[in-house]
Write a protein that holds these residues in place. Structure first.
Motif, PDB file in Angstrom:
ATOM      1  N   ASP A 139       0.823  -1.209   0.000  1.00 21.02           N
ATOM      2  CA  ASP A 139       0.000   0.000   0.000  1.00 21.02           C
ATOM      3  C   ASP A 139       0.862   1.267   0.000  1.00 21.02           C
ATOM      4  N   ILE A 140       2.067   1.165   0.588  1.00 25.74           N
ATOM      5  CA  ILE A 140       2.966   2.329   0.585  1.00 25.74           C
ATOM      6  C   ILE A 140       3.382   2.640  -0.853  1.00 25.74           C
ATOM      7  N   VAL A 141       3.625   1.572  -1.627  1.00 27.05           N
ATOM      8  CA  VAL A 141       3.949   1.753  -3.049  1.00 27.05           C
ATOM      9  C   VAL A 141       2.761   2.383  -3.769  1.00 27.05           C
ATOM     10  N   ARG A 142       1.543   1.914  -3.410  1.00 27.22           N
ATOM     11  CA  ARG A 142       0.342   2.460  -4.044  1.00 27.22           C
ATOM     12  C   ARG A 142       0.199   3.947  -3.708  1.00 27.22           C
ATOM     13  N   VAL A 143       0.500   4.323  -2.474  1.00 22.18           N
ATOM     14  CA  VAL A 143       0.443   5.738  -2.080  1.00 22.18           C
ATOM     15  C   VAL A 143       1.380   6.559  -2.969  1.00 22.18           C
ATOM     16  N   ARG A 144       2.607   6.047  -3.157  1.00 24.37           N
ATOM     17  CA  ARG A 144       3.576   6.771  -4.005  1.00 24.37           C
ATOM     18  C   ARG A 144       3.023   6.959  -5.415  1.00 24.37           C
ATOM     19  N   GLN A 145       2.415   5.874  -5.950  1.00 22.32           N
ATOM     20  CA  GLN A 145       1.897   5.962  -7.321  1.00 22.32           C
ATOM     21  C   GLN A 145       0.745   6.955  -7.428  1.00 22.32           C
ATOM     22  N   LYS A 146      -0.163   6.930  -6.450  1.00 22.72           N
ATOM     23  CA  LYS A 146      -1.312   7.851  -6.480  1.00 22.72           C
ATOM     24  C   LYS A 146      -0.841   9.295  -6.369  1.00 22.72           C
ATOM     25  N   VAL A 147       0.119   9.546  -5.470  1.00 22.22           N
ATOM     26  CA  VAL A 147       0.622  10.912  -5.293  1.00 22.22           C
ATOM     27  C   VAL A 147       1.332  11.375  -6.564  1.00 22.22           C
ATOM     28  N   ARG A 148       2.104  10.456  -7.165  1.00 20.21           N
ATOM     29  CA  ARG A 148       2.796  10.815  -8.403  1.00 20.21           C
ATOM     30  C   ARG A 148       1.790  11.232  -9.470  1.00 20.21           C
ATOM     31  N   PHE A 149       0.711  10.446  -9.589  1.00 21.50           N
ATOM     32  CA  PHE A 149      -0.294  10.727 -10.611  1.00 21.50           C
ATOM     33  C   PHE A 149      -0.924  12.111 -10.407  1.00 21.50           C
ATOM     34  N   GLN A 150      -1.324  12.388  -9.159  1.00 19.11           N
ATOM     35  CA  GLN A 150      -1.983  13.673  -8.876  1.00 19.11           C
ATOM     36  C   GLN A 150      -1.030  14.852  -9.044  1.00 19.11           C
ATOM     37  N   ALA A 151       0.195  14.684  -8.533  1.00 17.72           N
ATOM     38  CA  ALA A 151       1.175  15.777  -8.624  1.00 17.72           C
ATOM     39  C   ALA A 151       1.513  16.053 -10.083  1.00 17.72           C
ATOM     40  N   GLY A 152       1.588  14.989 -10.866  1.00 22.41           N
ATOM     41  CA  GLY A 152       1.880  15.139 -12.291  1.00 22.41           C
ATOM     42  C   GLY A 152       0.728  15.842 -13.000  1.00 22.41           C
ATOM     43  N   ALA A 153      -0.508  15.421 -12.667  1.00 21.78           N
ATOM     44  CA  ALA A 153      -1.690  16.013 -13.305  1.00 21.78           C
ATOM     45  C   ALA A 153      -1.781  17.500 -12.997  1.00 21.78           C
ATOM     46  N   MET A 154      -1.275  17.886 -11.814  1.00 18.51           N
ATOM     47  CA  MET A 154      -1.330  19.275 -11.410  1.00 18.51           C
ATOM     48  C   MET A 154      -0.246  20.100 -12.101  1.00 18.51           C
TER      49      MET A 154
END
Lengths: 286, 129, 134
Positions: free
Chosen positions: C16-31
């Motif tokens: 889940d920690i890896v999943r957190v990194r991926q989700k944050v990457r996606f949102q930060a990138g989209a922003m």
């Protein structure tokens, strides 16, 4: 209140054309057109659009709260005009005059049309207050646009002022000139590290001959840059530390833990040695 | 469970981390590598992190542990290809990775590692005299 | 300031920690955050997510977008109902650790974000929020 604005809306509608030409005359008279910077056509166009939106907002029953929905279109027109003026270097006063110059012709018009009405004074006061708000809105937008211009120029300056030079094969140089603040040092750092990758460099010489002062923060940034470069497999040499700066560093109790050389030339010769390269004088020239 | 492959090249173990590792996978790699140093009698360990988008304190600690363990087992560890944004973040985070050798890329890393191995072997030979 | 919740991510395992990194990457990138800002933010999220999992006994991450005038940002709030932190000041200090880590998690994460906020009471769990403005 809406009753006052009804009278205002009617007055504008009845003589919109006349009002427009008088407004433009007033603007030209106070020099708000900046002799040719804005063409007559553009000015006429801008005034015409604003007057139209002003009338429409009033007809839609807008209140004196210019932040409300009904004022949206009028605000858009003003925003566009103020932003354009900010970019062209108009002063805030010149920008505010765009709306304020409308007062005189508008009041003349109201005096004529409402000559026999009892509430003329109320209409004048309400209209004056409304135009004041709209005028202040233009200065606010102007201010914001100027801030954006300044921000962009700062960014451009930051990029301009941090050139990374390929000095030799595998050797980069970063001559720092001027005062280093946090924002600038961060960009310098990122720029240098990216260039190390792009150029396949092994050694970067950071020359601070042109830096007038080094405080704790700047020193820390330098140390971080060197540490990050090391993690990437590149070495840094700091050159050109002036005597006062050396003393400051000692005084601040900082341990740079960095290879440093007095001059860029010394640093280059060390860098050449470390990368297994050599520069020789041609024998025949002696 | 996934496993990170370990290759043997000459006297060297070569590891390329290409996925975002979860913590147990990182621990497993640390164990596998330490075992492999002993079983393959490797003198050097080269870890290529050029595909990694982030290195947090956990992965940082794993790299440090591998380096310390291999030092005890008479092998040198070198980390290669770290990207600028990863390096800046690690420094900001406070991870120094002191005691770990670094190099720009796999080529440079292998060059450095063979030089270090040679050095250590020649001092050993000197000690034998 | 306008806030909008994007999603909630459970933190129950080290995957889940890896999943957190991926989700944050996606949102930060989209922003449209720069690569360096993204990396700092993802790394901070990884540190705190591990804290939530290891010391908080698991919990969740709430991701929100923020809008404050022209500024846009991302807020990550990590919640757990674990034992809590008795001495926050001490826990924030570098090299302080109760586990076997480098002890750079909390203090390190704070250095990587624009705003850091922590609330914790012994026995009642911990709430840590991180903000990075674009």
């Amino acid at each position: 209140m809406p009753a006052n604005f009804d009278a205002l809306a009617n007055a504008i509608e009845q003589s919109e054309k006349d009002l427009l030409s008088r407004w433009i005359a007033a603007l030209t008279a106070v020099g708000a057109t900046r002799s040719g910077q804005t063409s007559d056509k553009d000015l006429k166009d801008a005034c015409g659009r604003f007057l139209k939106e002003l009338r429409r907002a009033l007809q839609n029953g807008a209140s004196e709260d210019i932040a409300s929905e009904q004022w949206q279109d009028a605000r858009d027109v003003l925003e566009e005009i103020s932003a354009a003026r900010a970019l062209r270097g108009y002063s805030p006063v010149e920008t505010a005059l765009f709306v304020f110059s409308l007062k005189e012709p508008l009041f003349d018009l109201l005096r004529q049309t409402l000559a026999r009405e009892k509430h003329m004074a109320d209409v004048l006061v309400a209209s004056g207050a409304l135009l004041d708000r709209l005028g202040l809105f233009t200065t606010e937008v102007y201010q914001k646009s100027r801030e954006e211009v300044i921000k962009r120029q700062q960014d451009e300056l930051l990029e301009l002022s941090t050139p990374v030079i390929q000095l030799w094969d595998k050797i980069l140089a970063l001559p720092l000139i001027g005062t280093l603040d946090s924002a600038r040092t961060q960009i310098v750092m990122e720029n240098l590290l990216q260039t190390i990758v792009d150029a396949g460099a092994e050694i970067a010489i950071i020359d601070i001959t042109g830096v007038p002062a080094v405080d704790t923060l700047v020193a820390q940034h330098l140390i971080k840059t060197v540490a990050a470069a090391r993690l990437m497999g590149a070495d840094c040499i700091i050159s050109g530390i002036r005597p006062q700066i050396a003393q400051t560093i000692v005084h601040l109790g900082l341990d740079l833990q960095v290879v440093s050389k007095a001059t860029m030339a010394d640093a280059l010769s060390l860098a050449l040695k470390k990368t297994g390269q050599k520069v020789e004088r041609l024998a025949a020239r002696g | 469970m996934d496993k990170i492959p370990i290759l043997k090249v000459g006297k060297c173990l070569l590891v390329t981390i290409q996925i975002d590792m979860h913590d147990r996978l990182a621990m497993a790699l640390q164990d596998d590598l330490t075992n492999a140093i002993v079983t393959s009698r490797a003198k050097g360990v080269l870890i290529d992190v050029s595909a990694l988008e982030i290195v947090d304190s956990f992965i940082g600690r794993m790299l440090s542990n591998i380096a310390s363990a291999s030092r005890v087992l008479d092998a040198v560890t070198i980390v290669v290809g770290m990207r600028p944004h990863v390096a800046i973040t690690l420094v900001e985070l406070g991870v120094q990775l002191s005691g770990i050798q670094t190099a720009r890329n796999v080529d440079k890393g292998l060059e450095t590692i063979s030089r270090l191995i040679e050095q250590s072997e020649s001092t050993d030979a000197y000690g034998d005299d | 300031m306008l806030t909008e919740t994007i999603e909630t991510v459970p933190i129950r395992s080290s995957e889940d920690i890896v999943r957190v990194r991926q989700k944050v990457r996606f949102q930060a990138g989209a922003m449209g955050m720069s690569l360096i800002d993204q990396t700092k933010f993802i790394t901070a999220a990884s540190e705190i997510a591990r804290n939530t999992f290891e010391y908080g006994g698991g919990g969740e991450l709430v991701m929100e977008t923020l809008r404050d005038g022209a500024r846009r940002g991302l807020r990550l709030t990590f919640l757990d109902e674990g034992p809590g932190i008795a001495d926050i000041e001490q826990a924030m200090r570098d090299h302080f650790t109760t586990g076997g880590g480098l002890g750079l998690g909390l203090g390190g994460a704070k250095r990587l974000v624009n705003e850091f906020d922590i609330e914790s009471r012994p026995g009642e769990g911990t709430r840590i929020s991180l903000i990075r403005w674009k």
